[in-house]
Design an enzyme around this catalytic site. Structure first.
Site, mmCIF file in Angstrom:
data_model
loop_
_atom_site.group_PDB
_atom_site.id
_atom_site.type_symbol
_atom_site.label_atom_id
_atom_site.label_comp_id
_atom_site.label_asym_id
_atom_site.label_seq_id
_atom_site.Cartn_x
_atom_site.Cartn_y
_atom_site.Cartn_z
ATOM 1 N N GLU A 45 65.469 93.470 16.290
ATOM 2 C CA GLU A 45 64.846 92.968 15.051
ATOM 3 C C GLU A 45 63.404 92.517 15.254
ATOM 4 O O GLU A 45 63.109 91.688 16.122
ATOM 5 C CB GLU A 45 65.668 91.816 14.473
ATOM 6 C CG GLU A 45 65.127 91.303 13.144
ATOM 7 C CD GLU A 45 66.097 90.406 12.388
ATOM 8 O OE1 GLU A 45 65.693 89.839 11.372
ATOM 9 O OE2 GLU A 45 67.263 90.274 12.835
ATOM 10 N N LYS A 103 70.229 92.239 8.204
ATOM 11 C CA LYS A 103 71.318 91.438 7.651
ATOM 12 C C LYS A 103 72.364 92.387 7.094
ATOM 13 O O LYS A 103 72.076 93.214 6.224
ATOM 14 C CB LYS A 103 70.785 90.510 6.561
ATOM 15 C CG LYS A 103 71.779 89.478 6.057
ATOM 16 C CD LYS A 103 72.241 88.546 7.139
ATOM 17 C CE LYS A 103 71.141 87.666 7.663
ATOM 18 N NZ LYS A 103 71.643 86.712 8.687
#
Length: 415
Positions: free
Chosen positions: A226, A242
């Protein structure tokens, strides 16, 4: 707070640089020139300290919107690590539980220059409790200990994790928060050199920010996919992740079809848009890609890309204040979520959920330290969690955290 100038680091053995996002063309010839280490109890603003230290060593970070030249013969740039606790401090959040890795600083900045790195040593990690063992005359010394990793001990039980999920759902029901990311921790004893084990994490599939950083009595290994924030050519980019499912055909279909996961994801994308808007040119924030499904090890995860043009005069310190801690590992609203995190998580987040990567003149690339492990003198530490919404199923959240930690644990245990 401690600073080490060249005379303080030349006694350390040289090592091949393994910092995430370091320039590929320079990795083989980088040498450490100076180091800043800071802890929250030292006081002061870690973002300002980082920028001042880097500026003092020739890394231009006062205006990230202006082009800068990479000096092939001088200072290349720096590794930067900022803990979740330091990020919460920057955001004005409530103090969290104590870190389980007190040897690890909350801010580390290591400046590298181009030079001859020399041969890589066995390890730069030096546990404080390891001392040369006297050897009797005529007796051969014992060989170096082989790698051994003991059983993991969790900081909370599945029942306690479940109770924390229910507490977040209750807070959402009261209107206190919309979403909170809960993170668990586990530690295991070890024997041998932890750096090779931590370095293996960078080989995990999808580890965009694979790499290590170490000091005396501590080390970090990262396998994060990420992007917390990237700056190149005056463009700011963040890629929040997410939404998780097993990396099967059915899991991919479930993730794409899940209204709960999509709502949770879009909420964090909106938060990240707001964070970037604080340091961007007016009207320049945009969502370039929304809810793209990508693979990390044996998991599908949903990722979006949000970008903006850097505001005139934007410096590193203001950028860190805007994006730390990352919205995907806090929740929304961010400050209210930090209050819930401080109240519910039994131990601090240590090396996890912070920032780690490379900072150079005109270029920044920091990953979010998910899928990250740390070592102190006698234990390895890992963290994993997930975002909690009103629609969260407590048992599924416990299982998701375990699934995220499993590849990291397995690779750390490998011989």
């Amino acid at each position: 707070m401690s600073q080490k100038e060249p005379t303080g680091v030349e006694t350390l053995p040289p090592a091949l640089i393994d910092v995430p996002a370091a320039p590929d063309d320079c990795r083989g010839r980088l040498v450490e020139r100076a180091r800043l280490q800071w802890r929250c109890h030292d006081g002061g603003d870690p973002a300002a300290l980082a920028q001042e230290f880097l500026t003092g060593h020739g890394v231009a970070l006062a205006d990230l919107g202006r082009p800068a030249r990479h000096d092939p013969d001088g200072v290349c740039g720096a590794a930067l690590y900022l803990s979740a606790a330091a990020g919460a401090l920057l955001a004005g959040g409530a103090p969290a539980a104590a870190t389980p890795v007190p040897a690890l600083p909350d801010l580390v900045v290591v400046v590298y220059a181009h030079g001859d790195a020399g041969p890589a040593p066995h390890s730069r990690f030096r546990p404080a409790d390891v001392r040369p063992t006297p050897v009797a005359a005529g007796r051969r010394p014992d060989p170096a200990p082989r790698w051994w990793l003991g059983p993991w001990r969790e900081s909370w039980t599945p029942a306690q994790h479940t109770d924390a999920v229910e507490a977040v759902r209750a807070a959402i029901g009261r209107g206190d928060v919309y979403q909170v990311n809960l993170v668990g921790h586990a530690a295991a004893p070890y024997a041998g050199d932890p750096l090779p084990a931590l370095a293996r994490l960078g080989a995990l599939p999808g580890a965009r920010y694979g790499g290590t950083l170490s000091g005396l009595d501590w080390a970090i290994g990262c396998a994060s996919p990420e992007t917390l924030v990237e700056v190149d050519g005056g463009r700011l980019v963040t890629r929040p992740i997410k939404g998780t499912r097993p990396a099967t055909a059915e899991g991919r279909r479930e993730l794409l079809a899940s209204a709960k996961e999509r709502a949770e994801h879009v909420m964090i994308v909106d938060l990240e848009r707001n964070d970037l808007a604080r340091v961007a040119r007016t009207g320049s924030v945009r969502v370039d890609e929304l809810f793209a499904v990508r693979r990390w090890c044996d998991l599908w995860q949903a990722e979006s890309t949000v970008s903006a043009a850097a505001a005139d005069g934007l410096g590193l310190a203001d950028l860190l204040r805007a994006v730390c801690p990352g919205g995907s590992v806090t929740g929304a609203p961010k400050l209210a979520a930090l209050d819930r995190i401080a109240a519910l998580e039994p131990v601090g987040r240590g090396a996890s959920m912070g920032a780690f990567g490379w900072v150079g003149s005109g270029r920044i690339d920091l990953g979010l330290t998910i899928r990250t492990a740390a070592a102190d003198a006698d234990r390895l530490h890992v963290w994993a969690g997930g975002g909690i919404t009103w629609g969260s199923d407590p048992a599924a959240e416990v299982a998701e955290a375990a699934a995220k930690a499993a590849p990291v644990r397995a690779l750390l245990a490998a011989g």
